[in-house]
Each structure stands twice: as structure tokens, then as C-alpha cells.
Design an enzyme around this catalytic site. Structure first.
Site, PDB file in Angstrom:
ATOM      1  N   GLY A  46       8.336  21.706  38.643  1.00 41.91           N
ATOM      2  CA  GLY A  46       9.841  21.904  38.843  1.00 41.91           C
ATOM      3  C   GLY A  46      10.086  21.210  39.723  1.00 41.91           C
ATOM      4  O   GLY A  46       9.444  20.986  40.844  1.00 41.91           O
ATOM      5  N   GLN A  51      15.862  18.167  46.664  1.00 37.49           N
ATOM      6  CA  GLN A  51      14.482  17.694  47.013  1.00 37.49           C
ATOM      7  C   GLN A  51      14.107  16.189  46.907  1.00 37.49           C
ATOM      8  O   GLN A  51      13.282  15.691  47.746  1.00 37.49           O
ATOM      9  CB  GLN A  51      13.315  18.286  46.180  1.00 37.49           C
ATOM     10  CG  GLN A  51      13.340  19.818  46.288  1.00 37.49           C
ATOM     11  CD  GLN A  51      12.351  20.580  45.509  1.00 37.49           C
ATOM     12  OE1 GLN A  51      12.515  20.841  44.214  1.00 37.49           O
ATOM     13  NE2 GLN A  51      11.050  20.812  45.908  1.00 37.49           N
ATOM     14  N   CYS A  94       6.008  25.198  46.376  1.00 38.90           N
ATOM     15  CA  CYS A  94       6.930  24.381  46.107  1.00 38.90           C
ATOM     16  C   CYS A  94       6.612  22.935  46.859  1.00 38.90           C
ATOM     17  O   CYS A  94       6.022  22.869  47.740  1.00 38.90           O
ATOM     18  CB  CYS A  94       8.244  25.004  47.041  1.00 38.90           C
ATOM     19  SG  CYS A  94       9.699  23.901  47.382  1.00 38.90           S
ATOM     20  N   LEU A  95       7.016  21.729  46.166  1.00 41.56           N
ATOM     21  CA  LEU A  95       6.730  20.553  46.358  1.00 41.56           C
ATOM     22  C   LEU A  95       7.310  20.037  47.951  1.00 41.56           C
ATOM     23  O   LEU A  95       6.799  19.558  48.613  1.00 41.56           O
ATOM     24  CB  LEU A  95       7.185  19.630  45.434  1.00 41.56           C
ATOM     25  CG  LEU A  95       6.417  19.718  44.029  1.00 41.56           C
ATOM     26  CD1 LEU A  95       7.276  18.585  43.138  1.00 41.56           C
ATOM     27  CD2 LEU A  95       4.930  19.249  44.149  1.00 41.56           C
ATOM     28  N   HIS A 136      13.334  29.411  40.822  1.00 42.16           N
ATOM     29  CA  HIS A 136      13.029  28.746  42.094  1.00 42.16           C
ATOM     30  C   HIS A 136      13.867  27.580  42.208  1.00 42.16           C
ATOM     31  O   HIS A 136      14.550  27.459  43.272  1.00 42.16           O
ATOM     32  CB  HIS A 136      11.529  28.593  41.918  1.00 42.16           C
ATOM     33  CG  HIS A 136      10.975  27.667  43.020  1.00 42.16           C
ATOM     34  ND1 HIS A 136      10.182  28.134  44.049  1.00 42.16           N
ATOM     35  CD2 HIS A 136      11.444  26.499  43.628  1.00 42.16           C
ATOM     36  CE1 HIS A 136       9.883  27.093  44.943  1.00 42.16           C
ATOM     37  NE2 HIS A 136      10.339  26.199  44.497  1.00 42.16           N
ATOM     38  N   GLU A 137      13.786  26.683  41.165  1.00 45.88           N
ATOM     39  CA  GLU A 137      14.727  25.564  41.173  1.00 45.88           C
ATOM     40  C   GLU A 137      16.018  25.696  41.290  1.00 45.88           C
ATOM     41  O   GLU A 137      16.726  25.025  42.209  1.00 45.88           O
ATOM     42  CB  GLU A 137      14.452  24.422  40.078  1.00 45.88           C
ATOM     43  CG  GLU A 137      13.028  24.160  39.755  1.00 45.88           C
ATOM     44  CD  GLU A 137      12.483  23.470  41.083  1.00 45.88           C
ATOM     45  OE1 GLU A 137      12.964  23.017  41.754  1.00 45.88           O
ATOM     46  OE2 GLU A 137      10.950  23.946  41.211  1.00 45.88           O
ATOM     47  N   HIS A 140      17.037  26.332  44.935  1.00 49.54           N
ATOM     48  CA  HIS A 140      17.100  24.983  45.778  1.00 49.54           C
ATOM     49  C   HIS A 140      18.657  24.608  45.584  1.00 49.54           C
ATOM     50  O   HIS A 140      19.076  23.827  46.824  1.00 49.54           O
ATOM     51  CB  HIS A 140      16.291  23.857  45.211  1.00 49.54           C
ATOM     52  CG  HIS A 140      14.874  24.057  45.615  1.00 49.54           C
ATOM     53  ND1 HIS A 140      14.330  23.857  46.967  1.00 49.54           N
ATOM     54  CD2 HIS A 140      14.034  24.247  44.913  1.00 49.54           C
ATOM     55  CE1 HIS A 140      13.157  23.923  46.841  1.00 49.54           C
ATOM     56  NE2 HIS A 140      12.788  24.110  45.877  1.00 49.54           N
TER      57      HIS A 140
END
Ligand code: NI
Length: 172
Positions: A46, A51, A94-95, A136-137, A140
Site C-alpha cells: 500500500g 508518502q 510501513c514503507l 493504514h493508508e 496517512h
């Protein structure tokens, strides 16, 4: 398609609240395609636009297993209209917080309304990993990281380690 560098925490840009997309035009479609390519390259399941430094309410996901065909999903202006009563725990990563994971509790299922890559309104019932990934996304988009769901002690410990790792990488 262009790969976009992914911002890692701590970074003030990750705290920004993203803005709704007016029209899903070619520029937005290019953003979605570039985000998807960047997510696959990372690799991740994701990615939100913030990001990669773009303050638009746009996310991409693909939670297909490695041995399954790719299943990309593009969500523009996503809005959760239903949360299930039952909660679930999952070890999230998370990235933007590379190599850190934590058990986070969230509603197990959701219904999310969004615009697809063609700008058409859609509604999706999701459970399991997809529900987890979308929640989660979507955090952000409001400047929230998974560590913001943890105690300040745990959050600061992870952020300090990220700063240290970045310093070591810079001096390597
Ligand atoms: Ni993330």
C-alpha cells in the site's frame, strides 16, 4: 512510469493532511500509475500520495500474495462509511518506517467509498488484509502514521532508531 522516492519518518511532510482531488484527470492517473510502480518496486502492499510528497487524497494497494496475479486497487478521495464492531490485531509495517513493525488494533471490516482510476464512484466491502491496508493508508491522508497509535514511549523509540539509521546511512 516513473519511480517516486518514498519519504521516511520522521519528516514533517508525513504529518500533513492531504486535500481532496477535484477531477480524476490524466495527471491524477499518472500519479496513480507512478505510485503503483513505486509501491511494487519498494516492495509494499500500500502507498499513499503523501508518502511520495503529493498532498492529494489518493492511495494505491495490492494485497495479492506473491503467487497470485496482481490485483492493484486505486482509491481517490476514499471515505470509510462503515466500520465493523469486531476488532483485529495485526503486526503493521510501513514503507515510511522501514524495518519497524508493531501490533495495531483496528476494526476488522470496513465499507469504503471512493473514485476509481476512471473517476467512477465505487463502494467496496473489505475485510482482512485489504481492510487493514486501506485503513493504514487512509491514516496517512490525515497525517497519521501507525506509530501514532502506539504509546509515546514506543513511538519515540522507533522514531529515534529511524533517525539513527538515516544518519548511519548518510555517513556510510
Ligand atoms: Ni504506511
Amino acid at each position: 512510469m516513473a519511480l517516486m522516492p518514498i519519504i521516511t519518518a520522521p519528516d514533517p511532510r508525513l504529518k500533513v493532511r492531504s486535500e481532496a482531488v477535484g477531477t480524476v484527470d490524466d495527471a491524477v492517473r499518472k500519479l496513480l500509475d507512478d505510485m503503483l510502480a513505486s509501491m511494487y518496486a519498494a516492495p509494499g502492499i500500500g502507498l499513499s500520495a503523501i508518502q511520495v510528497g503529493v498532498t492529494k487524497r489518493v492511495i494505491v494497494t495490492d494485497v495479492a500474495a506473491d503467487d497470485e496475479p496482481r490485483a492493484p486497487l486505486f482509491l481517490v478521495n476514499p471515505r470509510i462509511v462503515r466500520f465493523s464492531d469486531d476488532m483485529a490485531l495485526y503486526n503493521e509495517g510501513c514503507l515510511s518506517l522501514p524495518e519497524h513493525y508493531a501490533e495495531i488494533e483496528r476494526p476488522e471490516g470496513i465499507t469504503v467509498e471512493y473514485l476509481d482510476r476512471d473517476g467512477a464512484p465505487r463502494s467496496l466491502d473489505a475485510g482482512g488484509l485489504l481492510s487493514r491496508c486501506i485503513q493504514h493508508e487512509m491514516d496517512h491522508l490525515d497525517g497519521i502514521l501507525f506509530v501514532d497509535h502506539l504509546s509515546a514511549i514506543k513511538r519515540n523509540m522507533i522514531l529515534r532508531k529511524l533517525v539513527k539509521a538515516r544518519r548511519q546511512k548518510a555517513s556510510a
